[in-house]
Design a protein around this motif. Structure first.
Motif, short mmCIF file in Angstrom:
data_model
loop_
_atom_site.label_atom_id
_atom_site.label_comp_id
_atom_site.label_asym_id
_atom_site.label_seq_id
_atom_site.Cartn_x
_atom_site.Cartn_y
_atom_site.Cartn_z
N VAL A 191 10.09 60.69 -38.33
CA VAL A 191 10.16 59.58 -37.11
C VAL A 191 11.51 59.01 -37.23
CG1 VAL A 191 9.39 57.85 -35.45
CG2 VAL A 191 7.42 59.46 -36.62
N GLU A 192 11.73 58.09 -37.84
CA GLU A 192 12.93 57.92 -38.58
C GLU A 192 14.08 58.64 -37.53
OE1 GLU A 192 16.09 54.73 -40.27
OE2 GLU A 192 14.17 54.55 -40.94
N GLY A 193 14.33 59.60 -38.26
CA GLY A 193 14.82 60.75 -38.34
C GLY A 193 15.09 61.14 -37.01
N LEU A 194 14.40 61.76 -36.38
CA LEU A 194 14.20 62.48 -35.12
C LEU A 194 14.91 61.51 -34.19
CD1 LEU A 194 13.24 64.51 -33.03
CD2 LEU A 194 10.98 63.84 -33.40
N ALA A 195 14.41 59.77 -34.28
CA ALA A 195 14.39 59.15 -33.06
C ALA A 195 15.99 59.32 -33.41
CB ALA A 195 13.92 57.73 -33.32
N LYS A 196 16.87 58.69 -34.85
CA LYS A 196 17.62 58.87 -34.37
C LYS A 196 19.20 59.51 -34.25
CE LYS A 196 17.86 55.19 -37.55
NZ LYS A 196 18.21 53.88 -38.98
N ALA A 197 18.82 60.55 -34.42
CA ALA A 197 18.63 62.26 -33.70
C ALA A 197 19.40 62.64 -31.93
CB ALA A 197 17.91 63.46 -34.53
N VAL A 198 17.84 61.43 -31.64
CA VAL A 198 17.99 61.46 -30.05
C VAL A 198 19.49 60.74 -29.57
CG1 VAL A 198 16.51 61.18 -28.28
CG2 VAL A 198 15.72 62.87 -29.91
N ASP A 199 18.44 59.07 -30.38
CA ASP A 199 19.71 58.37 -30.13
C ASP A 199 20.14 57.12 -31.35
OD1 ASP A 199 21.02 56.04 -28.55
OD2 ASP A 199 18.74 55.25 -27.99
N ILE A 210 6.71 66.31 -27.09
CA ILE A 210 6.69 67.38 -26.64
C ILE A 210 6.20 67.34 -28.14
CG2 ILE A 210 8.95 68.92 -27.39
CD1 ILE A 210 10.13 67.08 -25.20
N ARG A 211 5.11 68.33 -28.83
CA ARG A 211 5.12 68.25 -30.01
C ARG A 211 6.27 68.64 -31.25
NH1 ARG A 211 3.70 69.15 -34.88
NH2 ARG A 211 2.64 71.35 -35.87
N VAL A 212 6.51 67.90 -32.17
CA VAL A 212 8.17 68.55 -32.99
C VAL A 212 7.37 68.45 -34.20
CG1 VAL A 212 10.38 67.77 -33.52
CG2 VAL A 212 9.53 66.86 -31.30
N GLY A 213 7.41 69.89 -34.45
CA GLY A 213 7.00 69.98 -36.07
C GLY A 213 6.92 70.83 -37.39
N THR A 214 6.19 71.71 -38.65
CA THR A 214 7.22 72.15 -38.58
C THR A 214 6.02 73.64 -38.99
OG1 THR A 214 6.18 70.72 -40.77
CG2 THR A 214 8.58 71.23 -40.55
N THR A 215 5.56 74.75 -39.12
CA THR A 215 5.53 75.83 -38.94
C THR A 215 5.02 76.91 -39.92
OG1 THR A 215 3.84 77.13 -37.18
CG2 THR A 215 6.25 77.21 -37.27
N GLY A 216 4.29 78.26 -39.84
CA GLY A 216 4.25 78.76 -40.87
C GLY A 216 4.26 80.38 -39.34
N SER A 217 5.43 81.21 -40.02
CA SER A 217 5.87 82.83 -39.60
C SER A 217 4.50 83.12 -39.61
CB SER A 217 7.04 82.39 -38.88
OG SER A 217 7.50 82.19 -40.23
N LEU A 218 4.25 84.29 -38.39
CA LEU A 218 3.94 85.18 -38.13
C LEU A 218 4.00 86.53 -38.23
CD1 LEU A 218 -0.09 83.92 -36.85
CD2 LEU A 218 0.93 83.78 -39.48
N GLN A 219 5.63 86.68 -37.95
CA GLN A 219 5.74 87.97 -37.03
C GLN A 219 7.13 88.09 -38.02
OE1 GLN A 219 4.29 89.93 -35.36
NE2 GLN A 219 2.58 88.71 -34.77
N GLU A 220 7.47 89.56 -38.58
CA GLU A 220 8.43 89.96 -39.41
C GLU A 220 9.73 89.01 -38.78
OE1 GLU A 220 10.26 90.41 -43.08
OE2 GLU A 220 7.62 90.87 -42.27
N ASP A 221 9.93 88.57 -37.91
CA ASP A 221 11.37 88.98 -36.96
C ASP A 221 11.54 86.97 -37.02
OD1 ASP A 221 9.66 88.00 -35.21
OD2 ASP A 221 9.83 89.72 -33.50
N ARG A 235 17.56 71.84 -36.72
CA ARG A 235 17.66 72.37 -35.19
C ARG A 235 16.51 71.91 -34.11
NH1 ARG A 235 18.21 78.48 -38.62
NH2 ARG A 235 20.02 78.17 -38.23
N PHE A 236 15.37 72.08 -34.38
CA PHE A 236 14.29 71.34 -33.78
C PHE A 236 14.57 69.99 -33.46
CE2 PHE A 236 11.42 70.47 -37.73
CZ PHE A 236 11.45 68.89 -37.48
N GLN A 237 15.23 69.33 -33.78
CA GLN A 237 15.74 67.79 -33.40
C GLN A 237 17.10 68.27 -31.94
OE1 GLN A 237 17.22 66.10 -36.94
NE2 GLN A 237 16.03 64.83 -37.77
#
Length: 265
Positions: free
Chosen positions: A36-44, A96-107, A247-249
């Motif tokens: 949270v703190e890092g995201l908040a400070k990246a925004v402002d 807006i959900r902001v988080g991490t994920t596992g990709s399912l497609q090769e690209d 990147r997502f920030q």
């Protein structure tokens, strides 16, 4: 008639009041309180701490002069229900959900971001709000803002249908759990979702989309890829996490700027 919070009322789970939010209509929602703190400070860079109660850590930032709440949800759909219900009562209308994920497609590679336009409802909490036939769909304006922000910033991204599960291990057909067992009905689901063109596994977006649609609110989701399930079940090392996070920030901030500008017109 909406059950909005009363002046001075501190809501039980998030530990926030209308006064603390200073009129915030927008919320960025990572799962991890430590993000949270890092995201908040990246925004402002001048963002300020608000509260920490249970899994809900919150900071208040400003984007183009507008207050933006950054608050953790914890992991999984049940936690998201507290966020939508209580922040909705406090006047938040865009999530807006902001988080991490596992990709399912090769690209979709490690460090890329995935923007969800909809999600398969493999969660459970959303079923308390709408039958399973009810779709989990992101708000169009929020999704377009995220997509255009990623394009503008030249951040590699995928746009598609995610799969939201309540279980990180068998729900996502992982075999590296304590006993390695996956129930019969979930075996082969990884390949099935891949064949159907689904982009990623995560644990909150379908619940967020469903509840926001039911309550007449807006929702979107952007996640950084930290596992590539076409290669392995392993989670990426810290340097990939950091790249995905930056990147997502950046994309979330630019998307907010776009939404705020349009909303003011």
């Amino acid at each position: 008639m909406k059950n909005y919070a009363k002046p001075g009322e501190v809501l039980y789970h998030v530990g926030l009041s209308v006064e603390m939010l200073q009129g915030a209509k927008y919320a960025l929602v990572p799962g991890d309180p430590g993000r949270v703190e890092g995201l908040a400070k990246a925004v402002d860079p001048d963002a300020v701490y608000l509260a920490c109660h249970r899994e809900f850590t919150s900071w208040l930032a400003r984007v183009n002069g507008e207050p933006v709440l950054v608050i953790s949800s914890g992991m999984g759909g049940p936690c998201i229900t507290f966020i939508v219900e209580e922040l909705g009562r406090l006047g938040v209308t865009t999530f807006i959900r902001v988080g991490t994920t596992g990709s399912l497609q090769e690209d979709l590679n490690l460090g890329d971001v995935v923007i969800s336009k909809a999600c398969v409802r493999m969660d459970g909490a959303g079923r308390a709000y709408a039958p399973i036939e009810y779709p989990a769909v992101a708000d169009l304006d929020v999704t377009i803002a995220l997509r255009d922000a990623a394009k503008e910033l030249k951040v590699p991204f995928g746009l598609g249908i995610g799969v939201t599960t309540d279980s990180f291990w068998p729900g996502q057909e992982r075999y590296d759990s304590l006993n390695g067992y996956v129930v019969q009905r979930l075996r082969g689901t990884l390949k099935e979702w891949q064949a159907l063109g689904c982009t990623n596994f995560e644990m909150e977006a379908a619940t967020l989309f469903t509840l926001c649609s039911v309550h007449g609110l807006r929702a979107g989701a952007i996640c950084g890829v930290v596992a590539k399930r076409t290669d392995s079940e392993a989670v990426a090392p810290p340097d990939v996490y950091k790249m995905a996070e930056k990147r997502f920030q950046a994309v979330a901030k630019r998307a907010l700027e776009k939404l705020i500008a349009v909303d003011k017109t």
